[in-house]
Scaffold this motif. Structure first.
Motif, PDB file in Angstrom:
ATOM      1  N   HIS A 173     -14.664 -44.098  35.628  1.00  0.00           N
ATOM      2  CA  HIS A 173     -15.156 -45.021  36.652  1.00  0.00           C
ATOM      3  C   HIS A 173     -14.349 -44.896  37.935  1.00  0.00           C
ATOM      4  CE1 HIS A 173     -18.441 -47.290  34.975  1.00  0.00           C
ATOM      5  NE2 HIS A 173     -17.841 -47.191  33.797  1.00  0.00           N
ATOM      6  N   GLY A 174     -13.060 -44.665  37.825  1.00  0.00           N
ATOM      7  CA  GLY A 174     -12.235 -44.479  39.018  1.00  0.00           C
ATOM      8  C   GLY A 174     -12.614 -43.232  39.787  1.00  0.00           C
ATOM      9  N   ILE A 175     -12.801 -42.134  39.073  1.00  0.00           N
ATOM     10  CA  ILE A 175     -13.200 -40.873  39.721  1.00  0.00           C
ATOM     11  C   ILE A 175     -14.563 -41.034  40.374  1.00  0.00           C
ATOM     12  CG2 ILE A 175     -13.906 -38.496  39.258  1.00  0.00           C
ATOM     13  CD1 ILE A 175     -11.665 -38.405  37.150  1.00  0.00           C
ATOM     14  N   THR A 176     -15.497 -41.657  39.670  1.00  0.00           N
ATOM     15  CA  THR A 176     -16.831 -41.868  40.238  1.00  0.00           C
ATOM     16  C   THR A 176     -16.766 -42.737  41.487  1.00  0.00           C
ATOM     17  OG1 THR A 176     -17.744 -41.726  38.008  1.00  0.00           O
ATOM     18  CG2 THR A 176     -19.154 -42.661  39.694  1.00  0.00           C
ATOM     19  N   ASP A 177     -15.972 -43.794  41.463  1.00  0.00           N
ATOM     20  CA  ASP A 177     -15.848 -44.666  42.635  1.00  0.00           C
ATOM     21  C   ASP A 177     -15.231 -43.939  43.820  1.00  0.00           C
ATOM     22  OD1 ASP A 177     -16.995 -46.741  41.269  1.00  0.00           O
ATOM     23  OD2 ASP A 177     -15.083 -47.747  40.813  1.00  0.00           O
ATOM     24  N   ILE A 178     -14.244 -43.102  43.576  1.00  0.00           N
ATOM     25  CA  ILE A 178     -13.626 -42.337  44.666  1.00  0.00           C
ATOM     26  C   ILE A 178     -14.618 -41.361  45.274  1.00  0.00           C
ATOM     27  CG2 ILE A 178     -11.880 -40.575  45.173  1.00  0.00           C
ATOM     28  CD1 ILE A 178     -10.058 -42.068  43.162  1.00  0.00           C
ATOM     29  N   ILE A 179     -15.364 -40.662  44.424  1.00  0.00           N
ATOM     30  CA  ILE A 179     -16.354 -39.706  44.927  1.00  0.00           C
ATOM     31  C   ILE A 179     -17.440 -40.433  45.708  1.00  0.00           C
ATOM     32  CG2 ILE A 179     -18.139 -38.048  44.233  1.00  0.00           C
ATOM     33  CD1 ILE A 179     -16.283 -37.248  41.912  1.00  0.00           C
ATOM     34  N   LYS A 180     -17.899 -41.578  45.195  1.00  0.00           N
ATOM     35  CA  LYS A 180     -18.919 -42.355  45.909  1.00  0.00           C
ATOM     36  C   LYS A 180     -18.397 -42.838  47.259  1.00  0.00           C
ATOM     37  CE  LYS A 180     -21.471 -44.079  41.934  1.00  0.00           C
ATOM     38  NZ  LYS A 180     -21.807 -45.272  41.137  1.00  0.00           N
ATOM     39  N   ALA A 181     -17.130 -43.227  47.318  1.00  0.00           N
ATOM     40  CA  ALA A 181     -16.562 -43.687  48.586  1.00  0.00           C
ATOM     41  C   ALA A 181     -16.552 -42.572  49.619  1.00  0.00           C
ATOM     42  CB  ALA A 181     -15.154 -44.212  48.360  1.00  0.00           C
ATOM     43  N   PHE A 182     -16.188 -41.364  49.207  1.00  0.00           N
ATOM     44  CA  PHE A 182     -16.214 -40.240  50.139  1.00  0.00           C
ATOM     45  C   PHE A 182     -17.633 -39.902  50.571  1.00  0.00           C
ATOM     46  CE2 PHE A 182     -11.873 -39.212  48.572  1.00  0.00           C
ATOM     47  CZ  PHE A 182     -11.260 -39.107  49.810  1.00  0.00           C
ATOM     48  N   MET A 183     -18.600 -40.040  49.657  1.00  0.00           N
ATOM     49  CA  MET A 183     -19.990 -39.758  50.030  1.00  0.00           C
ATOM     50  C   MET A 183     -20.520 -40.800  51.010  1.00  0.00           C
ATOM     51  SD  MET A 183     -21.840 -38.055  46.797  1.00  0.00           S
ATOM     52  CE  MET A 183     -23.185 -37.656  47.863  1.00  0.00           C
ATOM     53  N   VAL A 184     -20.167 -42.074  50.806  1.00  0.00           N
ATOM     54  CA  VAL A 184     -20.590 -43.125  51.735  1.00  0.00           C
ATOM     55  C   VAL A 184     -19.978 -42.875  53.108  1.00  0.00           C
ATOM     56  CG1 VAL A 184     -20.324 -45.581  52.261  1.00  0.00           C
ATOM     57  CG2 VAL A 184     -21.056 -44.867  49.994  1.00  0.00           C
ATOM     58  N   ARG A 185     -18.731 -42.464  53.126  1.00  0.00           N
ATOM     59  CA  ARG A 185     -18.068 -42.170  54.399  1.00  0.00           C
ATOM     60  C   ARG A 185     -18.739 -40.987  55.099  1.00  0.00           C
ATOM     61  NH1 ARG A 185     -12.004 -39.960  55.319  1.00  0.00           N
ATOM     62  NH2 ARG A 185     -11.943 -40.313  57.546  1.00  0.00           N
ATOM     63  N   ALA A 186     -19.070 -39.945  54.335  1.00  0.00           N
ATOM     64  CA  ALA A 186     -19.725 -38.783  54.929  1.00  0.00           C
ATOM     65  C   ALA A 186     -21.120 -39.130  55.442  1.00  0.00           C
ATOM     66  CB  ALA A 186     -19.816 -37.661  53.898  1.00  0.00           C
ATOM     67  N   LEU A 187     -21.851 -39.965  54.696  1.00  0.00           N
ATOM     68  CA  LEU A 187     -23.184 -40.371  55.154  1.00  0.00           C
ATOM     69  C   LEU A 187     -23.096 -41.265  56.389  1.00  0.00           C
ATOM     70  CD1 LEU A 187     -24.968 -41.071  51.764  1.00  0.00           C
ATOM     71  CD2 LEU A 187     -25.375 -39.181  53.326  1.00  0.00           C
ATOM     72  N   GLY A 188     -22.048 -42.077  56.473  1.00  0.00           N
ATOM     73  CA  GLY A 188     -21.853 -42.929  57.639  1.00  0.00           C
ATOM     74  C   GLY A 188     -21.593 -42.115  58.897  1.00  0.00           C
ATOM     75  N   LYS A 189     -20.862 -41.006  58.755  1.00  0.00           N
ATOM     76  CA  LYS A 189     -20.601 -40.135  59.912  1.00  0.00           C
ATOM     77  C   LYS A 189     -21.865 -39.400  60.344  1.00  0.00           C
ATOM     78  CE  LYS A 189     -15.691 -39.341  59.359  1.00  0.00           C
ATOM     79  NZ  LYS A 189     -14.629 -38.323  59.195  1.00  0.00           N
ATOM     80  N   GLN A 190     -22.738 -39.089  59.388  1.00  0.00           N
ATOM     81  CA  GLN A 190     -23.987 -38.400  59.749  1.00  0.00           C
ATOM     82  C   GLN A 190     -24.927 -39.327  60.495  1.00  0.00           C
ATOM     83  OE1 GLN A 190     -25.642 -36.911  56.122  1.00  0.00           O
ATOM     84  NE2 GLN A 190     -24.195 -35.209  55.993  1.00  0.00           N
ATOM     85  N   VAL A 191     -24.929 -40.593  60.151  1.00  0.00           N
ATOM     86  CA  VAL A 191     -25.820 -41.550  60.795  1.00  0.00           C
ATOM     87  C   VAL A 191     -25.333 -41.867  62.209  1.00  0.00           C
ATOM     88  CG1 VAL A 191     -26.692 -43.936  60.684  1.00  0.00           C
ATOM     89  CG2 VAL A 191     -26.562 -42.555  58.618  1.00  0.00           C
ATOM     90  N   ALA A 192     -24.033 -41.977  62.389  1.00  0.00           N
ATOM     91  CA  ALA A 192     -23.480 -42.369  63.681  1.00  0.00           C
ATOM     92  C   ALA A 192     -23.519 -41.265  64.701  1.00  0.00           C
ATOM     93  CB  ALA A 192     -22.028 -42.780  63.506  1.00  0.00           C
TER      94      ALA A 192
END
Length: 84
Positions: free
Chosen positions: A65-84
């Motif tokens: 669960h920790g690894i999954t949460d870390i990977i999801k956090a990086f993906m959310v950050r990457a998607l946020g940069k693509q939108v902005a």
């Protein structure tokens, strides 16, 4: 062993049902398969070994669960940069 099997099957079902919406569905799939293998392995062990396996289960569960949460956090950050 039954607890490991139950959790493994649940993780497999969760991974396959969220495949369309979750790009990290394969992490849950791998975790589910590992949990099912752990279930069959622990069912052949003695009671003392099973007690230690509960500690291993808690560690693996927290790690996955920790690894999954870390990977999801990086993906959310990457998607946020693509939108902005």
């Amino acid at each position: 062993g039954f607890l490991f099997l139950l959790v493994g099957v649940f993780w497999l079902i969760e991974a396959l049902t969220t495949k369309a919406a979750n790009p990290l569905w394969w992490v849950g799939l791998i975790a589910g398969m590992l949990m099912i293998l752990l279930a069959f392995w622990s069912s052949a062990q003695t009671f003392t070994t099973k007690a230690y396996m509960l500690l291993v289960f808690a560690g693996i569960w927290a790690l996955m669960h920790g690894i999954t949460d870390i990977i999801k956090a990086f993906m959310v950050r990457a998607l946020g940069k693509q939108v902005a």
